[in-house]
Design an enzyme around this catalytic site. Structure first.
Site, PDB file in Angstrom:
ATOM      1  CG  HIS A   1      95.310 -54.298 -58.861  1.00  0.00           C
ATOM      2  ND1 HIS A   1      94.332 -54.348 -57.808  1.00  0.00           N
ATOM      3  CD2 HIS A   1      95.325 -55.434 -59.663  1.00  0.00           C
ATOM      4  CE1 HIS A   1      93.792 -55.724 -57.922  1.00  0.00           C
ATOM      5  NE2 HIS A   1      94.428 -56.086 -58.836  1.00  0.00           N
TER       6      HIS A   1
ATOM      7  CB  CYS B   1      93.544 -57.395 -62.880  1.00  0.00           C
ATOM      8  SG  CYS B   1      93.802 -58.308 -61.423  1.00  0.00           S
TER       9      CYS B   1
HETATM   10  N1  NAP Z   1      88.079 -59.440 -59.212  1.00  0.00           N
HETATM   11  C1  NAP Z   1      89.125 -58.799 -59.926  1.00  0.00           C
HETATM   12  O1  NAP Z   1      89.602 -57.729 -59.992  1.00  0.00           O
HETATM   13  C2  NAP Z   1      89.461 -59.591 -61.306  1.00  0.00           C
HETATM   14  C3  NAP Z   1      90.297 -59.139 -62.102  1.00  0.00           C
HETATM   15  C4  NAP Z   1      90.660 -59.903 -63.401  1.00  0.00           C
HETATM   16  C5  NAP Z   1      90.307 -61.193 -63.378  1.00  0.00           C
HETATM   17  N2  NAP Z   1      89.444 -61.505 -62.419  1.00  0.00           N
HETATM   18  C6  NAP Z   1      88.786 -62.960 -62.892  1.00  0.00           C
HETATM   19  O2  NAP Z   1      87.394 -62.798 -62.821  1.00  0.00           O
HETATM   20  C7  NAP Z   1      86.835 -64.017 -62.478  1.00  0.00           C
HETATM   21  C8  NAP Z   1      85.815 -63.744 -61.538  1.00  0.00           C
HETATM   22  O3  NAP Z   1      86.120 -62.858 -60.238  1.00  0.00           O
HETATM   23  P1  NAP Z   1      85.456 -62.354 -59.376  1.00  0.00           P
HETATM   24  O4  NAP Z   1      86.088 -61.318 -58.506  1.00  0.00           O
HETATM   25  O5  NAP Z   1      84.108 -61.509 -59.931  1.00  0.00           O
HETATM   26  O6  NAP Z   1      84.850 -63.351 -58.444  1.00  0.00           O
HETATM   27  P2  NAP Z   1      83.644 -63.314 -57.620  1.00  0.00           P
HETATM   28  O7  NAP Z   1      83.075 -61.958 -56.944  1.00  0.00           O
HETATM   29  O8  NAP Z   1      83.987 -64.214 -56.325  1.00  0.00           O
HETATM   30  O9  NAP Z   1      82.570 -64.180 -58.311  1.00  0.00           O
HETATM   31  C9  NAP Z   1      82.285 -65.358 -58.737  1.00  0.00           C
HETATM   32  C10 NAP Z   1      81.404 -65.566 -59.593  1.00  0.00           C
HETATM   33  O10 NAP Z   1      81.541 -66.754 -60.007  1.00  0.00           O
HETATM   34  C11 NAP Z   1      80.284 -67.536 -59.832  1.00  0.00           C
HETATM   35  N3  NAP Z   1      80.424 -68.889 -59.892  1.00  0.00           N
HETATM   36  C12 NAP Z   1      81.236 -69.619 -58.846  1.00  0.00           C
HETATM   37  N4  NAP Z   1      81.173 -70.827 -58.862  1.00  0.00           N
HETATM   38  C13 NAP Z   1      80.398 -70.914 -59.987  1.00  0.00           C
HETATM   39  C14 NAP Z   1      79.782 -72.336 -60.745  1.00  0.00           C
HETATM   40  N5  NAP Z   1      80.356 -73.651 -60.247  1.00  0.00           N
HETATM   41  N6  NAP Z   1      78.940 -71.907 -61.492  1.00  0.00           N
HETATM   42  C15 NAP Z   1      78.469 -70.719 -61.995  1.00  0.00           C
HETATM   43  N7  NAP Z   1      79.121 -69.967 -61.390  1.00  0.00           N
HETATM   44  C16 NAP Z   1      79.838 -69.903 -60.531  1.00  0.00           C
HETATM   45  C17 NAP Z   1      79.636 -66.726 -58.753  1.00  0.00           C
HETATM   46  O11 NAP Z   1      78.495 -67.158 -58.409  1.00  0.00           O
HETATM   47  P3  NAP Z   1      77.513 -67.417 -56.993  1.00  0.00           P
HETATM   48  O12 NAP Z   1      77.016 -65.764 -56.666  1.00  0.00           O
HETATM   49  O13 NAP Z   1      76.460 -68.445 -57.354  1.00  0.00           O
HETATM   50  O14 NAP Z   1      78.507 -67.891 -56.110  1.00  0.00           O
HETATM   51  C18 NAP Z   1      79.891 -65.446 -58.958  1.00  0.00           C
HETATM   52  O15 NAP Z   1      79.084 -65.004 -59.901  1.00  0.00           O
HETATM   53  C19 NAP Z   1      87.853 -65.018 -61.773  1.00  0.00           C
HETATM   54  O16 NAP Z   1      88.233 -65.826 -62.768  1.00  0.00           O
HETATM   55  C20 NAP Z   1      88.763 -63.986 -61.504  1.00  0.00           C
HETATM   56  O17 NAP Z   1      90.139 -64.537 -61.559  1.00  0.00           O
HETATM   57  C21 NAP Z   1      88.814 -60.837 -61.427  1.00  0.00           C
END
Ligand code: NAP
Length: 327
Positions: free
Chosen positions: A237, A127
């Site tokens: 950010h 990001c």
């Molecule tokens: N947040 C940001 O600003 C941002 C920016 C750039 C990139 N990212 C990337 O985007 C991705 C998601 O980030 P996030 O911030 O949205 O995280 P998050 O809020 O923690 O959400 C994670 C998601 O992944 C699912 N998940 C976890 N383990 C799983 C499994 N074994 N099988 C299927 N689904 C699973 C979770 O489902 P449950 O509800 O079932 O746990 C939830 O829907 C990550 O790779 C992160 O590095 C995030």
């Protein structure tokens, strides 16, 4: 066009759904996947709801055209190749494939022409990399530079667990080490995002910004020296960037203003006493650039703020998928 969102219950996944509602990709309702923790729960979709399916062996993914992954690197490593094997294009938000030479790493405004046709994994950058590069890419016209940058990264960059940690601590709850942060975040900040390298001290997050910038800009010798800092802000950010040019040019500031004003995905908010700040920019699509200045004739400085859940993740992924569909 049938779209799937993997990680639909997370902070990135839920923004993907909101964006798909008004995208040509969302004509049909998407399939939504998460872990067993939230399988069976319902998510809002237009006037109705859709039910989360568990991503588990045996699921039938036939008929899906494009899948947006936002469930972490482990899930992507296991599942993205399987989806591609079934003829599905995957836009992946995790770090799993970004530096794979066979995988395109895309910011559509910068290198959208690199989006491959047909089913393949297409990676979304980190990001902070995306937010920085939207402002940096147009400035390549002004000469050769190296970059020094400090990031001010919101807690939601660490997903829902990051938001929960800030809210818990703000309401008097105890700091829980590693859930997800290594230090308390309420009333605090810390310059340690990712794991530091034992040899040079650079963290994994800082190295991503260097390596991904080089790959996207196709500048293998570009130097990007970063300190990544987590701050107690919910969303957006901010990055303070200093560009050190090889030569002196007293017209560079004027050139930078002109190039940034014309750059897609960038809005220049360069009023001297009202720089862009994270709060009002939450939910916006462009990155905002302010505090443009050239204190020496070989230096250009700027302050860049962007919604990292949108342009840093969900929006960039949806834009990639939309352009992939048009090919
Ligand atoms: N947040 C940001 O600003 C941002 C920016 C750039 C990139 N990212 C990337 O985007 C991705 C998601 O980030 P996030 O911030 O949205 O995280 P998050 O809020 O923690 O959400 C994670 C998601 O992944 C699912 N998940 C976890 N383990 C799983 C499994 N074994 N099988 C299927 N689904 C699973 C979770 O489902 P449950 O509800 O079932 O746990 C939830 O829907 C990550 O790779 C992160 O590095 C995030």
């Amino acid at each position: 066009m049938k779209v799937a969102v993997v990680g639909a219950s997370g902070v990135v996944g839920e923004e993907m759904l909101r964006l798909l509602e008004s995208s040509p990709l969302g004509e049909e309702s998407p399939r939504v996947f998460a872990s067993s923790r939230s399988a069976g729960s319902r998510l809002p979709w237009r006037d109705g709801e859709i039910v989360i399916e568990e991503l588990t062996s045996g699921i039938d993914i036939a008929g899906i055209d494009v899948a947006l992954f936002a469930a972490g690197a482990g899930v992507s490593k296991e599942w993205a190749p399987r989806f591609v094997g079934e003829g599905i294009a995957v836009v992946d938000n995790s770090s799993a494939f970004r530096m794979d030479p066979a995988v395109a790493l895309i910011v559509p405004e910068v290198n959208g022409d690199r989006i491959p046709p047909g089913p393949a994994i297409i990676a979304n950058p980190n990001c902070s990399t995306t937010i920085l590069l939207l402002a940096l890419a147009p400035l390549r016209e002004l000469g050769t530079f190296r970059v020094f940058a400090d990031t001010y990264q919101a807690v939601s960059g660490a997903g829902r667990a990051g938001l929960d940690a800030l809210s818990r601590e703000k309401s008097g709850g105890a700091f829980e080490p590693g859930n997800p942060f290594p230090f308390p975040i309420s009333g605090n900040l810390f310059p340690l995002i990712g794991d530091p390298d034992a040899d040079d001290g650079v963290t994994t997050e800082e190295r991503k910004m260097l390596e991904e910038s080089r790959k996207i800009l196709e500048l293998p010798d570009l130097e990007v020296s970063v300190t990544c800092v987590r701050v107690p802000v919910e969303r957006c950010h901010a990055i303070a960037a200093t560009l050190l040019f090889e030569d002196e040019d007293r017209t560079r500031l004027e050139g930078a203003r002109r190039l940034l004003a014309a750059a897609p995905g960038v809005s220049v908010e360069d009023e001297l006493t009202s720089p862009p700040t994270p709060g009002p920019l939450a939910g916006t699509h462009d990155v905002a650039v302010g505090r443009l200045r050239a204190p020496q004739p070989d230096v250009l400085q700027m302050w860049v703020v962007g919604d990292q859940i949108l342009k840093g993740a969900a929006l960039n992924a949806v834009q990639i998928a939309e352009r992939w569909r048009q090919q």
